[in-house]
Scaffold this active site. Structure first.
Site, PDB file in Angstrom:
ATOM      1  N   GLU A   1      18.684  78.891  20.508  1.00 46.12           N
ATOM      2  CA  GLU A   1      17.995  79.948  21.243  1.00 46.12           C
ATOM      3  C   GLU A   1      17.206  79.376  22.420  1.00 46.12           C
ATOM      4  O   GLU A   1      16.160  78.743  22.231  1.00 46.12           O
ATOM      5  CB  GLU A   1      17.048  80.720  20.315  1.00 46.12           C
ATOM      6  CG  GLU A   1      17.737  81.432  19.166  1.00 46.12           C
ATOM      7  CD  GLU A   1      18.640  82.565  19.624  1.00 46.12           C
ATOM      8  OE1 GLU A   1      18.370  83.159  20.690  1.00 46.12           O
ATOM      9  OE2 GLU A   1      19.607  82.855  18.910  1.00 46.12           O
TER      10      GLU A   1
ATOM     11  N   GLU B   1       9.475  85.444  18.404  1.00 48.14           N
ATOM     12  CA  GLU B   1      10.796  84.983  18.841  1.00 48.14           C
ATOM     13  C   GLU B   1      11.667  84.594  17.652  1.00 48.14           C
ATOM     14  O   GLU B   1      12.871  84.856  17.654  1.00 48.14           O
ATOM     15  CB  GLU B   1      10.688  83.818  19.823  1.00 48.14           C
ATOM     16  CG  GLU B   1      12.027  83.362  20.366  1.00 48.14           C
ATOM     17  CD  GLU B   1      12.839  84.479  21.031  1.00 48.14           C
ATOM     18  OE1 GLU B   1      14.087  84.474  20.864  1.00 48.14           O
ATOM     19  OE2 GLU B   1      12.261  85.347  21.702  1.00 48.14           O
TER      20      GLU B   1
ATOM     21  N   GLU C   1      18.720  89.426  15.909  1.00 52.19           N
ATOM     22  CA  GLU C   1      19.947  89.288  16.694  1.00 52.19           C
ATOM     23  C   GLU C   1      21.059  88.647  15.874  1.00 52.19           C
ATOM     24  O   GLU C   1      22.211  89.096  15.927  1.00 52.19           O
ATOM     25  CB  GLU C   1      19.681  88.469  17.953  1.00 52.19           C
ATOM     26  CG  GLU C   1      18.849  89.207  18.974  1.00 52.19           C
ATOM     27  CD  GLU C   1      18.617  88.405  20.243  1.00 52.19           C
ATOM     28  OE1 GLU C   1      19.080  87.250  20.328  1.00 52.19           O
ATOM     29  OE2 GLU C   1      17.970  88.948  21.155  1.00 52.19           O
TER      30      GLU C   1
END
Length: 123
Positions: free
Chosen positions: A33, A74, A81
């Site tokens: 990420e 995050e 996701e």
């Protein structure tokens, strides 16, 4: 569905396993990420700066806490996701909503950093 082999563990073994899973999560986020890597860099810069500033201990703690909050958000956003992508890569309005809401949460966290730091530094 078979029960999880990890259920029922207690004590030190459970803590060690949980620590291993957490470290694996950090590593996966850092490797996969870009947004997480950017936030780590931001924290590497801002947290030492917080110690250099002439602010109260409470203000310093708040400045550091909001930085760490963005990392937490995050990690959760990335988990959302990954889960959505695991279920299906097909475009679907609910998948888009889930990903957009995770992104919105991160936007709020970054706004909290900005407002907190600005309020303390300009206050």
């Amino acid at each position: 569905m078979s029960p999880s082999p990890f259920k029922g563990q207690t004590g030190l073994k459970r803590i060690l396993n949980a620590t291993g899973y957490s470290l694996a999560g950090f590593l996966a986020a850092f490797r996969g990420e870009a947004a997480f890597r950017q936030l780590v860099l931001l924290n590497v810069v801002l947290i030492p700066v917080a110690f250099l500033l002439d602010v109260s201990r409470g203000e310093r703690a708040l400045m550091i806490a909001v930085c760490l909050l963005a990392l937490i958000v995050e990690l959760l956003n990335s988990a959302i996701e990954a889960t959505v992508d695991r279920v299906s890569l097909e475009r679907h309005p609910l998948s888009k909503n889930a990903k957009d809401m995770g992104s919105a949460a991160q936007f709020v966290a970054l706004t909290v950093i900005t407002v907190t730091w600005a309020t303390i530094l300009l206050g």
